[in-house]
Motif scaffolding. Structure first.
Motif, PDB file in Angstrom:
ATOM      1  N   LYS A  75      -6.250   6.892 -11.493  1.00 12.45           N
ATOM      2  CA  LYS A  75      -7.560   6.660 -10.862  1.00 12.45           C
ATOM      3  C   LYS A  75      -7.664   5.236 -10.328  1.00 12.45           C
ATOM      4  CE  LYS A  75     -10.706   9.872 -13.251  1.00 12.45           C
ATOM      5  NZ  LYS A  75     -11.851   9.977 -14.152  1.00 12.45           N
ATOM      6  N   ARG A  76      -7.293   4.258 -11.176  1.00 12.87           N
ATOM      7  CA  ARG A  76      -7.411   2.859 -10.762  1.00 12.87           C
ATOM      8  C   ARG A  76      -6.537   2.564  -9.548  1.00 12.87           C
ATOM      9  NH1 ARG A  76     -10.142  -0.460 -13.789  1.00 12.87           N
ATOM     10  NH2 ARG A  76     -10.768   0.092 -15.897  1.00 12.87           N
ATOM     11  N   THR A  77      -5.312   3.065  -9.578  1.00 18.69           N
ATOM     12  CA  THR A  77      -4.391   2.814  -8.451  1.00 18.69           C
ATOM     13  C   THR A  77      -4.965   3.421  -7.171  1.00 18.69           C
ATOM     14  OG1 THR A  77      -2.554   2.980 -10.019  1.00 18.69           O
ATOM     15  CG2 THR A  77      -1.989   3.031  -7.683  1.00 18.69           C
ATOM     16  N   LEU A  78      -5.420   4.661  -7.269  1.00 23.03           N
ATOM     17  CA  LEU A  78      -5.900   5.351  -6.066  1.00 23.03           C
ATOM     18  C   LEU A  78      -7.194   4.711  -5.534  1.00 23.03           C
ATOM     19  CD1 LEU A  78      -5.305   8.011  -4.321  1.00 23.03           C
ATOM     20  CD2 LEU A  78      -7.406   8.784  -5.375  1.00 23.03           C
ATOM     21  N   VAL A  79      -8.138   4.417  -6.427  1.00 28.49           N
ATOM     22  CA  VAL A  79      -9.412   3.844  -5.968  1.00 28.49           C
ATOM     23  C   VAL A  79      -9.171   2.492  -5.306  1.00 28.49           C
ATOM     24  CG1 VAL A  79     -11.633   2.906  -6.730  1.00 28.49           C
ATOM     25  CG2 VAL A  79     -10.861   5.115  -7.585  1.00 28.49           C
ATOM     26  N   GLY A  80      -8.344   1.662  -5.921  1.00 29.01           N
ATOM     27  CA  GLY A  80      -8.010   0.363  -5.314  1.00 29.01           C
ATOM     28  C   GLY A  80      -7.385   0.562  -3.936  1.00 29.01           C
ATOM     29  N   LEU A  81      -6.479   1.512  -3.851  1.00 26.50           N
ATOM     30  CA  LEU A  81      -5.762   1.778  -2.600  1.00 26.50           C
ATOM     31  C   LEU A  81      -6.709   2.244  -1.487  1.00 26.50           C
ATOM     32  CD1 LEU A  81      -3.101   2.227  -1.080  1.00 26.50           C
ATOM     33  CD2 LEU A  81      -2.904   4.437  -2.199  1.00 26.50           C
ATOM     34  N   VAL A  82      -7.593   3.208  -1.794  1.00 26.60           N
ATOM     35  CA  VAL A  82      -8.462   3.724  -0.723  1.00 26.60           C
ATOM     36  C   VAL A  82      -9.504   2.673  -0.308  1.00 26.60           C
ATOM     37  CG1 VAL A  82      -8.121   6.169  -1.221  1.00 26.60           C
ATOM     38  CG2 VAL A  82     -10.004   4.968  -2.318  1.00 26.60           C
TER      39      VAL A  82
ATOM     40  N   ALA B 150       3.459   5.682  -5.697  1.00 27.37           N
ATOM     41  CA  ALA B 150       3.270   5.725  -7.159  1.00 27.37           C
ATOM     42  C   ALA B 150       2.300   6.837  -7.545  1.00 27.37           C
ATOM     43  CB  ALA B 150       2.760   4.375  -7.656  1.00 27.37           C
ATOM     44  N   VAL B 151       1.190   6.962  -6.769  1.00 30.23           N
ATOM     45  CA  VAL B 151       0.202   8.012  -7.060  1.00 30.23           C
ATOM     46  C   VAL B 151       0.828   9.389  -6.817  1.00 30.23           C
ATOM     47  CG1 VAL B 151      -2.056   8.972  -6.463  1.00 30.23           C
ATOM     48  CG2 VAL B 151      -1.750   6.499  -6.497  1.00 30.23           C
ATOM     49  N   ALA B 152       1.587   9.519  -5.719  1.00 31.39           N
ATOM     50  CA  ALA B 152       2.250  10.796  -5.405  1.00 31.39           C
ATOM     51  C   ALA B 152       3.194  11.187  -6.541  1.00 31.39           C
ATOM     52  CB  ALA B 152       3.021  10.676  -4.090  1.00 31.39           C
ATOM     53  N   GLN B 153       3.910  10.191  -7.059  1.00 30.81           N
ATOM     54  CA  GLN B 153       4.839  10.423  -8.171  1.00 30.81           C
ATOM     55  C   GLN B 153       4.089  10.940  -9.404  1.00 30.81           C
ATOM     56  OE1 GLN B 153       8.235  10.009  -8.063  1.00 30.81           O
ATOM     57  NE2 GLN B 153       8.254  10.890 -10.116  1.00 30.81           N
ATOM     58  N   MET B 154       2.929  10.313  -9.690  1.00 31.48           N
ATOM     59  CA  MET B 154       2.121  10.735 -10.851  1.00 31.48           C
ATOM     60  C   MET B 154       1.616  12.166 -10.665  1.00 31.48           C
ATOM     61  SD  MET B 154      -0.211   7.510 -11.956  1.00 31.48           S
ATOM     62  CE  MET B 154       0.203   5.911 -11.364  1.00 31.48           C
ATOM     63  N   PHE B 155       1.108  12.456  -9.445  1.00 27.83           N
ATOM     64  CA  PHE B 155       0.568  13.791  -9.181  1.00 27.83           C
ATOM     65  C   PHE B 155       1.637  14.878  -9.264  1.00 27.83           C
ATOM     66  CE2 PHE B 155      -3.464  12.569  -6.523  1.00 27.83           C
ATOM     67  CZ  PHE B 155      -4.048  12.125  -7.706  1.00 27.83           C
TER      68      PHE B 155
ATOM     69  N   LEU C 128       0.839  -1.203   0.000  1.00 30.68           N
ATOM     70  CA  LEU C 128       0.000   0.000   0.000  1.00 30.68           C
ATOM     71  C   LEU C 128       0.874   1.253   0.000  1.00 30.68           C
ATOM     72  CD1 LEU C 128      -1.638  -2.370   1.728  1.00 30.68           C
ATOM     73  CD2 LEU C 128      -3.337  -0.580   1.771  1.00 30.68           C
ATOM     74  N   THR C 129       2.021   1.170   0.720  1.00 32.10           N
ATOM     75  CA  THR C 129       2.969   2.304   0.707  1.00 32.10           C
ATOM     76  C   THR C 129       3.466   2.540  -0.716  1.00 32.10           C
ATOM     77  OG1 THR C 129       3.667   1.572   2.904  1.00 32.10           O
ATOM     78  CG2 THR C 129       5.039   3.228   1.840  1.00 32.10           C
ATOM     79  N   ALA C 130       3.800   1.439  -1.395  1.00 31.59           N
ATOM     80  CA  ALA C 130       4.313   1.562  -2.775  1.00 31.59           C
ATOM     81  C   ALA C 130       3.251   2.190  -3.682  1.00 31.59           C
ATOM     82  CB  ALA C 130       4.712   0.179  -3.295  1.00 31.59           C
ATOM     83  N   ALA C 131       1.977   1.786  -3.475  1.00 36.40           N
ATOM     84  CA  ALA C 131       0.899   2.329  -4.308  1.00 36.40           C
ATOM     85  C   ALA C 131       0.727   3.824  -4.061  1.00 36.40           C
ATOM     86  CB  ALA C 131      -0.408   1.596  -3.994  1.00 36.40           C
ATOM     87  N   PHE C 132       0.786   4.259  -2.772  1.00 37.94           N
ATOM     88  CA  PHE C 132       0.667   5.688  -2.459  1.00 37.94           C
ATOM     89  C   PHE C 132       1.816   6.474  -3.084  1.00 37.94           C
ATOM     90  CE2 PHE C 132      -2.413   6.230   1.304  1.00 37.94           C
ATOM     91  CZ  PHE C 132      -3.190   7.122   0.583  1.00 37.94           C
TER      92      PHE C 132
ATOM     93  N   MET D 267      -2.133  12.259   3.356  1.00 34.03           N
ATOM     94  CA  MET D 267      -3.419  12.979   3.330  1.00 34.03           C
ATOM     95  C   MET D 267      -3.513  13.956   2.154  1.00 34.03           C
ATOM     96  SD  MET D 267      -6.093  12.441   5.056  1.00 34.03           S
ATOM     97  CE  MET D 267      -6.116  11.974   6.746  1.00 34.03           C
ATOM     98  N   PRO D 268      -2.434  14.690   1.820  1.00 34.94           N
ATOM     99  CA  PRO D 268      -2.525  15.623   0.673  1.00 34.94           C
ATOM    100  C   PRO D 268      -2.903  14.939  -0.644  1.00 34.94           C
ATOM    101  CG  PRO D 268      -0.540  16.056   1.956  1.00 34.94           C
ATOM    102  CD  PRO D 268      -1.131  14.787   2.498  1.00 34.94           C
ATOM    103  N   ILE D 269      -2.533  13.652  -0.782  1.00 35.86           N
ATOM    104  CA  ILE D 269      -2.857  12.934  -2.029  1.00 35.86           C
ATOM    105  C   ILE D 269      -4.379  12.744  -2.130  1.00 35.86           C
ATOM    106  CG2 ILE D 269      -2.597  10.726  -3.240  1.00 35.86           C
ATOM    107  CD1 ILE D 269       0.222  10.573  -1.952  1.00 35.86           C
ATOM    108  N   LEU D 270      -5.010  12.419  -0.992  1.00 35.17           N
ATOM    109  CA  LEU D 270      -6.472  12.247  -0.995  1.00 35.17           C
ATOM    110  C   LEU D 270      -7.164  13.578  -1.313  1.00 35.17           C
ATOM    111  CD1 LEU D 270      -6.972   9.972   2.170  1.00 35.17           C
ATOM    112  CD2 LEU D 270      -6.704   9.272  -0.199  1.00 35.17           C
ATOM    113  N   GLN D 271      -6.632  14.660  -0.710  1.00 33.59           N
ATOM    114  CA  GLN D 271      -7.220  15.993  -0.973  1.00 33.59           C
ATOM    115  C   GLN D 271      -7.062  16.360  -2.446  1.00 33.59           C
ATOM    116  OE1 GLN D 271      -8.925  17.351   1.331  1.00 33.59           O
ATOM    117  NE2 GLN D 271      -8.012  17.056   3.343  1.00 33.59           N
ATOM    118  N   ARG D 272      -5.901  16.040  -3.008  1.00 34.27           N
ATOM    119  CA  ARG D 272      -5.622  16.359  -4.426  1.00 34.27           C
ATOM    120  C   ARG D 272      -6.582  15.583  -5.339  1.00 34.27           C
ATOM    121  NH1 ARG D 272      -4.670  19.267  -8.272  1.00 34.27           N
ATOM    122  NH2 ARG D 272      -3.069  18.875  -9.824  1.00 34.27           N
ATOM    123  N   ALA D 273      -6.841  14.314  -4.975  1.00 32.03           N
ATOM    124  CA  ALA D 273      -7.737  13.488  -5.796  1.00 32.03           C
ATOM    125  C   ALA D 273      -9.137  14.099  -5.840  1.00 32.03           C
ATOM    126  CB  ALA D 273      -7.799  12.074  -5.220  1.00 32.03           C
ATOM    127  N   ILE D 274      -9.599  14.601  -4.672  1.00 33.81           N
ATOM    128  CA  ILE D 274     -10.930  15.227  -4.621  1.00 33.81           C
ATOM    129  C   ILE D 274     -10.964  16.486  -5.500  1.00 33.81           C
ATOM    130  CG2 ILE D 274     -12.526  16.470  -3.082  1.00 33.81           C
ATOM    131  CD1 ILE D 274     -12.776  13.549  -2.644  1.00 33.81           C
TER     132      ILE D 274
END
Length: 1065
Positions: free
Chosen positions: A694-701, A678-683, A672-676, A729-736
């Motif tokens: 989207k797929r990575t983040l939705v699966g992760l949450v 990866a999303v942070a890297q993309m953002f 799960l750390t690796a997935a977060f 937490m900033p990654i979740l806020q960014r996704a919203i």
């Protein structure tokens, strides 16, 4: 005059365009013009002209429907004289024009019924002018269906007491006349007359006598609450005989209605008779059933057959086995019913929806066997095995025919199969030795054939499919009969038989699992999962005796010596399914549900953790080993829901030995750390693959929500909190921010946040020096504000998408805010003290979101209404100063939402509204009390303003007072205690209005009842002081219980009734 003729011609033309044209545009234009006509002042006079001079049936229909709307109007209703005129006109019109189109007659009868119903309590010269129904209708002697007038209970009760029995008696006497004559049923009018007469009788018997039928589909095991005054009709055996004679004498097209009447008659409440009368009634009923079974020709009609099956089911739902066996012809009747059932089951393709009633009869008969004390033999030991055998063999024989002819497979309808298996589980447990012997024999034959086919090089796919289909049914049935085990009635021998069956299914599982790399059968796998679920419920867990003979048999045959070894088979199957069936959603979700159920048991979860397979899952929960966790194989984002179930189970398993071991926790969280990351890297880059992100983040949450749900202890939850905050937490806020318009992304993120702020089992307890509670609320506020402000920019959303796109997210935000505000881990006073606007932002966003929702939507969507009213309850309890500071239109919006919620069907919503109202009224009362006292400190500005608004709009509070009183006096009040709490405050704030209301209620009673009603109100306020202290409130609640009881007794004794609609308007 010419104008009249011209406008009539125009109206007739518009009617033709509305009902006959195929052009949508023309039809819409006509509809618009006719809506304007119905709202115009001259509508009433034009309707009469249309009925008098209209040349088409459509214009007559328009006139009838317009008049129905006019008489139903609540604002500006028609005067009494005018309604009497319309009623008389309609009756004369129907009498003088026998050849009207059916739909016109129906519309006019509906108009007559509506006038009668709404005017039931209207008087002219001390006479109830609209109650002369029987005389009006008798003049025609072709009574049509009388709609049970059930919408307003008081009208319905009065109608029931004064007229319904007369209508029933009239219809029965007319049926007797009809059965004595040689009716020419080829004559359409005689045919229609008999049909309407049967419908009328059925509607009388189907009347909602005590106001409880909320759902017509749930009538199948109910009792018909016939009033005591009808006893004579049912003690007279000729009533029952009439319907059985009619069944045999009239054509089959009428028979279903006759049987429907018999179903209702068979279901009359037991207490209508004493024991001797009931035995006599049952004897006549059983004789009639026997006669039908001896002459079953008419049952070839599916409608007749269906109603007869319902009649058979009522024999046991309303009478005890001990009563049935005492009936004179019982042995012959039970033989005939058994033969009928066996024949019906063998013809599985004929009327499959009726089988439910037959199985229901036998299920109830079998369940009663241990309790029957009658000396007469019940003979079920002879016939129940025949029914069991017929069901099992007929299902197996159907497989080949369904595959050969390409018919619809009943196994596709899992709901229906499950319902039938639940019934069979009880039937099969009666004479269990015979059931097991049959299942063992059939299973061995099918399994042997299946093995031979697998070893044969020339086996056809059709033959394989047939054997797999037969084995699927057998696995389902074995699971069902094991699930039917009742602990107090089971013997060691039966447990040993269960062992025989379980061994066979597990051996079959080993065979099919070994072939999964080449091929698998989805239906057979689903049957296996159903079997495992039943096996788990009965033989695994804290309550099971481990000395069970079942385990001895498993040990002898398969070497499974104890529960731990059996659990290892479960886990092996779960891992196999997840490995091979990861792309099959039904199997994956049921497999994960099984894992989830296993992880709940206290002893089983501790045994599971010791298994190497479980340790493998805890250390390797990646898409490499479990394909359903991959992000590229899903067709859409919503298919990832099952991941939450998976991680809930893993979270529970991890917690068993986790303690305070942070290293073990971090090891578990590595994927799960690796997935977060990866999303942070993309953002962090400007251009990234949005679909992958989207797929990575939705699966992760979804994974994280499962873990957060499972971690309900403080130490484990704090590890999760410190892992996610502040790093991720900033990654979740960014996704919203990015994807607020895509609910497939926002819903999982918002649900995760709502779970994180939920103080489940007091897990959110921060140290005294920790600011984490406040920091967590800041993040909550930020997310609600971000989502709320952006979702309001969507603009107009189509009605059919408004919940998915907008209201669902808003509902989760409400739940999130409620969880945070009521979690008791934040002192909300510090925000204003230190100038932090987090609380203010969240509350202001709540108001903005609320005002964007129409009132009707708040109650139309159950999840939204529950989250809104539970949040409002917290706000009125702890943040009343904020509510008081709102703008007048917002306060009125909130108050009217509470007012509407008081009458909601959902008891939770209604109770929440009572609580909100209580907090508001208490606050108001306190502020008023303070304002009248001479104090050195003046009232706060918002309190002063709130008081001012309430004084300007007293009607809102007054209306709620009348609503609450109305519910308590006139309705089936299911939450009386909750209703009583705000009522005292409402009365104390509106004493003059309450006094007027009381006088209005008292005066609306018949003169002889007025004194009693006045006394009820006196007793209600006896000993009540002018304060809202707990002791005073409790006394009022006690008084209110007595008040409601006394008023109900008074009104029961009164045939007069009270028009609460007039009184409370």
């Amino acid at each position: 005059m010419a104008d009249h003729v011209q406008s009539l011609a125009q109206l007739e033309n518009l009617c033709k365009q509305l009902y006959e044209t195929t052009d949508t545009g023309t039809r819409l234009q006509a509809e618009k013009a006719l809506v304007e006509f119905t709202n115009s002042p001259e509508c009433l006079s034009k309707c009469q002209l249309l009925l008098e001079r209209g040349s088409s049936s459509y214009s007559q229909l328009l006139a009838a429907t317009c008049l129905t709307k006019l008489v139903s109007r609540t604002n500006n209703p028609l005067p009494l004289e005018q309604r009497i005129d319309i009623r008389n006109y309609v009756l004369n019109y129907l009498a003088t024009r026998p050849k009207l189109a059916t739909f016109v007659t129906q519309a006019l009868i509906q108009l007559y019924a509506r006038i009668t119903k709404l005017g039931w309590f209207d008087c002219q010269k001390d006479e109830y002018v609209f109650r002369n129904v029987i005389n009006d209708v008798t003049r025609f002697l072709q009574a049509d269906t009388t709609h049970p007038l059930t919408k307003h209970r008081k009208i319905a009760s009065s109608f029931r007491d004064s007229s319904l029995f007369d209508i029933f008696t009239l219809s029965c006497s007319l049926l007797k006349q009809a059965s004595g004559k040689n009716l020419n049923l080829n004559d359409e009018s005689q045919h229609g007359l008999l049909m309407q007469l049967l419908k009328l009788t059925h509607n009388c018997l189907n009347f909602d006598f005590i106001g409880t039928s909320t759902d017509e589909s749930s009538d199948d095991l109910c009792t018909v609450q016939i009033p005591t005054s009808w006893r004579s009709a049912f003690l007279d055996s000729s009533t029952l005989q009439l319907f059985f004679d009619l069944y045999h004498s009239i054509p089959p097209s009428f028979s279903p209605l006759v049987l429907s009447c018999l179903v209702q008659i068979a279901s009359v409440r037991r207490s209508l008779f004493n024991n001797a009368e009931r035995a006599k009634f049952l004897s006549h009923l059983v004789d009639g059933v026997k006669r039908i079974l001896e002459n079953p020709q008419s049952l070839s009609d599916p409608n007749n057959y269906h109603e007869f099956c319902r009649l058979l089911a009522r024999l046991k739902s309303n009478y005890q086995l001990g009563e049935l066996v005492k009936v004179e012809n019982y042995p012959e009747v039970i033989r005939l019913i058994a033969n009928f059932t066996v024949t019906s089951l063998q013809h599985w393709e004929f009327a499959p929806n009726s089988v439910h009633y037959l199985l229901s009869l036998w299920q109830r008969l079998a369940a009663s066997v241990p309790y029957v004390k009658a000396t007469e033999p019940h003979m079920l030991e002879t016939y129940t095995p025949e029914v069991t055998k017929a069901y099992i063999t007929s299902r197996l024989e159907s497989v080949h025919i369904i595959l050969r002819d390409g018919l619809e497979d009943p196994l596709e309808d899992t709901g229906l199969v499950q319902q039938q298996l639940d019934q069979l589980s009880t039937i099969g447990r009666c004479e269990y030795e015979k059931t097991c012997a049959l299942l063992v024999q059939l299973f061995d034959q099918a399994a042997q054939s299946y093995q031979e086919l697998l070893q044969s090089a020339s086996a056809s796919p059709m033959d394989l499919a047939v054997q797999e289909g037969r084995l699927t049914w057998l696995v389902y049935i074995i699971g069902a009969v094991i699930g039917g085990r009742v602990s107090f009635a089971s013997t060691d021998e039966q447990d040993a038989m269960d062992g025989e069956l379980v061994c066979r299914v597990l051996q079959l599982m080993n065979l099919t699992d070994s072939r999964l790399a080449q091929a698998g059968n989805e239906k057979l796998e689903l049957a296996m999962l159903s079997f495992f679920e039943q096996f788990r419920k009965i033989y695994i867990g804290d309550q099971v005796q481990k000395s069970s003979k079942l385990y001895r048999r498993l040990s002898e045959v398969l070497g499974l010596n104890d529960e731990t070894m059996v659990l290892s088979v479960f886990i092996g199957k779960i891992i196999t399914n997840l490995k091979y069936w990861g792309r099959c959603e039904p199997i994956t979700s049921k497999t994960l549900q099984l894992l989830n159920d296993l992880s709940i048991g206290y002893s089983s979860v501790r045994k599971l953790v010791k298994l190497s397979a479980v340790q493998f899952m805890l250390n390797n929960h990646t898409s490499e080993h479990f394909s359903f966790l991959g992000i590229n194989n899903q067709s859409n984002l919503t298919d990832m829901r099952c991941r939450t179930t998976f991680y809930t189970a893993l979270g529970r398993l991890l917690m068993v030995d986790l303690g305070e071991d942070e290293d073990q926790y971090e090891q578990f969280m590595l994927p799960l750390t690796a997935a977060f990351e990866a999303v942070a890297q993309m953002f962090s880059t400007n251009s990234f693959n949005e679909q992958e992100a989207k797929r990575t983040l939705v699966g992760l949450v979804r994974d994280l929500r499962g873990i957060a749900f499972a971690f309900n202890a403080k130490t484990s939850f704090m590890m999760l909190f410190e892992w996610i905050y502040p790093s991720y937490m900033p990654i979740l806020q960014r996704a919203i921010e990015l994807w607020y318009h895509d609910p497939a992304c926002t819903t999982p993120v918002l649900k995760l946040m709502a779970e994180l702020v939920h103080n489940r089992s007091q897990r959110l307890q921060f140290d005294v020096s920790s600011p984490n509670g406040i920091l967590l609320f800041r993040e909550t506020s930020k997310m609600i504000t971000t989502y709320g402000n952006r979702i309001l920019t969507l603009g107009e959303v189509p009605k059919d998408q408004v919940y998915a796109l907008k209201l669902k997210g808003i509902s989760i935000c409400f739940s999130m805010l409620k969880a945070a505000l009521s979690g008791s881990y934040v002192n909300f006073g510090v925000f204003r003290l230190y100038g932090d606007d987090a609380l203010d932002n969240a509350l202001q966003t709540f108001i903005k979101l609320l005002l964007s929702i129409p009132h009707s939507d708040l109650l139309d969507y159950p999840k939204l209404s529950q989250s809104y009213y539970s949040l409002l309850e917290v706000l009125t309890q702890d943040h009343m100063n904020f509510i008081a500071s709102l703008e007048p239109h917002v306060i009125m919006y909130i108050l009217s939402s509470i007012s509407e919620g008081l009458t909601a069907l959902d008891t939770m919503v209604c109770t929440g509204c009572c609580s909100c109202l209580d907090h508001i009224v208490t606050y108001l009362f306190k502020q008023l009390s303070r304002s009248t006292k001479k104090r050195s400190t003046p009232l706060a500005q918002e309190s002063d303003r709130f008081l001012h608004i309430m004084q300007q709009h007293p009607e809102m509070i007054q209306q709620m007072l009348s609503t609450v009183l109305n519910i308590i006096i006139f309705e089936d009040c299911r939450n009386q205690w909750s209703m009583s709490r705000p009522l005292l405050g409402l009365i104390l704030l509106n004493e003059k209005y309450f006094s007027d209301l009381r006088n209005s209620i008292v005066n609306s009673q018949p003169p002889e009842k007025q004194q009693a009603m006045h006394l009820c109100f006196e007793n209600l306020m006896e000993g009540i002081e002018r304060n809202l202290l707990t002791k005073n409130r409790d006394r009022f609640t006690q008084n209110l219980s007595a008040f409601r009881r006394e008023v109900n007794d008074s009104m029961k004794n009164s045939s007069y009734g009270v028009n609460s609609n007039d009184m409370m308007s």
